[in-house]
Scaffold this active site. Structure first.
Site, PDB file in Angstrom:
ATOM      1  N   ASP A   1       5.076  -5.743   9.486  1.00 59.26           N
ATOM      2  CA  ASP A   1       6.139  -5.348  10.423  1.00 59.26           C
ATOM      3  C   ASP A   1       6.175  -6.271  11.632  1.00 59.26           C
ATOM      4  O   ASP A   1       7.255  -6.605  12.134  1.00 59.26           O
ATOM      5  CB  ASP A   1       5.932  -3.895  10.879  1.00 59.26           C
ATOM      6  CG  ASP A   1       6.385  -2.894   9.821  1.00 59.26           C
ATOM      7  OD1 ASP A   1       7.169  -3.290   8.928  1.00 59.26           O
ATOM      8  OD2 ASP A   1       5.948  -1.735   9.884  1.00 59.26           O
TER       9      ASP A   1
ATOM     10  N   THR B   1      -1.300   7.292  -0.381  1.00 58.82           N
ATOM     11  CA  THR B   1      -2.638   7.158  -0.978  1.00 58.82           C
ATOM     12  C   THR B   1      -3.408   5.932  -0.465  1.00 58.82           C
ATOM     13  O   THR B   1      -4.605   5.818  -0.711  1.00 58.82           O
ATOM     14  CB  THR B   1      -2.513   7.000  -2.503  1.00 58.82           C
ATOM     15  OG1 THR B   1      -1.802   5.771  -2.758  1.00 58.82           O
ATOM     16  CG2 THR B   1      -1.751   8.155  -3.127  1.00 58.82           C
TER      17      THR B   1
ATOM     18  N   ASP C   1       0.569  -2.988  12.159  1.00 57.32           N
ATOM     19  CA  ASP C   1       1.055  -3.364  10.821  1.00 57.32           C
ATOM     20  C   ASP C   1       1.470  -4.833  10.832  1.00 57.32           C
ATOM     21  O   ASP C   1       2.470  -5.204  11.453  1.00 57.32           O
ATOM     22  CB  ASP C   1       2.242  -2.459  10.438  1.00 57.32           C
ATOM     23  CG  ASP C   1       2.629  -2.673   8.980  1.00 57.32           C
ATOM     24  OD1 ASP C   1       2.920  -3.834   8.600  1.00 57.32           O
ATOM     25  OD2 ASP C   1       2.632  -1.705   8.208  1.00 57.32           O
TER      26      ASP C   1
ATOM     27  N   ARG D   1       0.851  -1.186   0.000  1.00 51.17           N
ATOM     28  CA  ARG D   1       0.000   0.000   0.000  1.00 51.17           C
ATOM     29  C   ARG D   1       0.882   1.229   0.000  1.00 51.17           C
ATOM     30  O   ARG D   1       1.743   1.391   0.868  1.00 51.17           O
ATOM     31  CB  ARG D   1      -0.875   0.046   1.251  1.00 51.17           C
ATOM     32  CG  ARG D   1      -1.934  -0.969   1.289  1.00 51.17           C
ATOM     33  CD  ARG D   1      -3.061  -0.610   2.227  1.00 51.17           C
ATOM     34  NE  ARG D   1      -2.672  -0.004   3.490  1.00 51.17           N
ATOM     35  CZ  ARG D   1      -3.535   0.398   4.399  1.00 51.17           C
ATOM     36  NH1 ARG D   1      -4.825   0.282   4.170  1.00 51.17           N
ATOM     37  NH2 ARG D   1      -3.133   0.922   5.529  1.00 51.17           N
TER      38      ARG D   1
HETATM   39  C1  PRP Z   1      -0.988  -4.707   4.326  1.00 54.25           C
HETATM   40  C2  PRP Z   1      -1.745  -6.012   4.435  1.00 54.25           C
HETATM   41  C3  PRP Z   1      -2.537  -6.033   3.176  1.00 54.25           C
HETATM   42  C4  PRP Z   1      -2.871  -4.587   2.974  1.00 54.25           C
HETATM   43  C5  PRP Z   1      -4.289  -4.353   3.427  1.00 54.25           C
HETATM   44  O1  PRP Z   1       0.097  -4.844   3.512  1.00 54.25           O
HETATM   45  O2  PRP Z   1      -0.908  -7.120   4.604  1.00 54.25           O
HETATM   46  O3  PRP Z   1      -1.834  -6.536   2.052  1.00 54.25           O
HETATM   47  O4  PRP Z   1      -1.970  -3.828   3.779  1.00 54.25           O
HETATM   48  O5  PRP Z   1      -4.687  -3.071   3.155  1.00 54.25           O
HETATM   49  P1  PRP Z   1      -5.819  -2.716   2.086  1.00 54.25           P
HETATM   50  O6  PRP Z   1      -6.953  -3.673   2.347  1.00 54.25           O
HETATM   51  O7  PRP Z   1      -6.150  -1.308   2.405  1.00 54.25           O
HETATM   52  O8  PRP Z   1      -5.239  -2.891   0.715  1.00 54.25           O
HETATM   53  P2  PRP Z   1       1.171  -3.660   3.303  1.00 54.25           P
HETATM   54  O9  PRP Z   1       0.760  -2.786   2.165  1.00 54.25           O
HETATM   55  O10 PRP Z   1       1.388  -2.971   4.617  1.00 54.25           O
HETATM   56  O11 PRP Z   1       2.439  -4.425   2.790  1.00 54.25           O
HETATM   57  P3  PRP Z   1       3.381  -5.475   3.554  1.00 54.25           P
HETATM   58  O12 PRP Z   1       2.585  -6.756   3.696  1.00 54.25           O
HETATM   59  O13 PRP Z   1       4.504  -5.612   2.604  1.00 54.25           O
HETATM   60  O14 PRP Z   1       3.778  -4.909   4.883  1.00 54.25           O
HETATM   61  N1  URA Z   2      -2.291  -3.191   6.867  1.00 53.89           N
HETATM   62  C1  URA Z   2      -1.921  -3.614   8.112  1.00 53.89           C
HETATM   63  O1  URA Z   2      -0.902  -4.321   8.249  1.00 53.89           O
HETATM   64  N2  URA Z   2      -2.671  -3.244   9.149  1.00 53.89           N
HETATM   65  C2  URA Z   2      -3.771  -2.502   9.019  1.00 53.89           C
HETATM   66  O2  URA Z   2      -4.432  -2.209  10.031  1.00 53.89           O
HETATM   67  C3  URA Z   2      -4.147  -2.073   7.738  1.00 53.89           C
HETATM   68  C4  URA Z   2      -3.388  -2.442   6.673  1.00 53.89           C
END
Ligand code: PRP
Ligand code: URA
Length: 209
Positions: free
Chosen positions: A203, A108, A200, A104
């Site tokens: 993380d 945005t 997160d 994400r």
């Molecule tokens: C997080 C999560 C989803 C997404 C959800 O990933 O694991 O993939 O956000 O958000 P959305 O429903 O609003 O799209 P992130 O973008 O933080 O990436 P990561 O898994 O690499 O940390």
């Molecule tokens: N991605 C995450 O990892 N946590 C949230 O709460 C939303 C998006």
């Protein structure tokens, strides 16, 4: 219309409460994600078709059943979805694993694609897309669109925590996709994080914060 299953099983609720706790460290967080995914996978595969088999036990013939060689694929959305794969492979070790890389954009909250590698015969497989968090739904919607564009017809989505906003968006975008969540939380905050959520997920799984 999409079926939505929210898990109320006491073991899942118990493990989820520890998972959410800010004091839970990376090691335990990873183990819990895996255990919850394992329990959810049990339910998400409830409709697998069976075939009759005769098994010779030490006492004679038993008219039994086995899963009818349906081909499965698990597709984690990178990164956080990776944390759910082992728990599922424990139950369905013959499944193939594809990967979709999306993150994400922090400004945005829109998903940005950076990787896609799926089994060559994805169009013949039942696909379970996994990601711990369904927030706005943008990542899950885009990932499932990519998988359908490669020919997959039978897709399910499994997450640990969903926000109502993401759940509704996913149901609207892919009404044929059954959705499995361990919990449905209250809302998103102004940064599109799930409240109360768990922070997160990527993380916390990989210890990057
Ligand atoms: C997080 C999560 C989803 C997404 C959800 O990933 O694991 O993939 O956000 O958000 P959305 O429903 O609003 O799209 P992130 O973008 O933080 O990436 P990561 O898994 O690499 O940390
Ligand atoms: N991605 C995450 O990892 N946590 C949230 O709460 C939303 C998006």
């Amino acid at each position: 219309m999409a079926n939505v299953t929210i898990f109320e099983h006491p073991l899942i609720q118990h493990k989820l409460s520890i998972l959410r706790d800010e004091r839970t460290g990376t090691n335990q967080f990873r183990a819990l994600i895996s255990e919850i995914s394992n329990l959810m996978c049990y339910e998400a595969t409830r409709d697998l078709p069976l075939t009759a088999v005769d098994v010779k036990t030490p006492m004679g013939i038993c008219h039994a059943k086995k899963v009818k060689g349906r081909k499965l694929a698990i597709v984690p959305i990178l990164r956080a979805g990776l944390g759910m794969v082992d728990g599922m492979l424990n139950l369905i070790p013959a499944a193939k694993v594809g990967h979709i890389g999306l993150y994400r954009d922090p400004e945005t909250a829109q998903p940005v694609e950076y990787y896609c590698k799926l089994p060559a015969d994805i169009d013949e497989r039942e696909v379970i897309v996994v990601d711990p968090m369904l927030a706005t739904g943008g990542s899950a919607i885009d990932a499932i669109t990519m998988i359908k564009e490669k020919g997959a017809k039978n897709v399910k989505f499994m997450c640990i925590i969903a926000a109502p906003e993401g759940l509704n968006a996913l149901k609207d975008a892919h009404s044929d996709v059954d959705i499995f969540c361990a919990a449905l939380d209250d809302c998103l905050n102004e940064h599109k994080y799930i409240i109360p959520g768990l922070g997160d997920a990527g993380d916390r799984i990989f210890g990057t914060k």
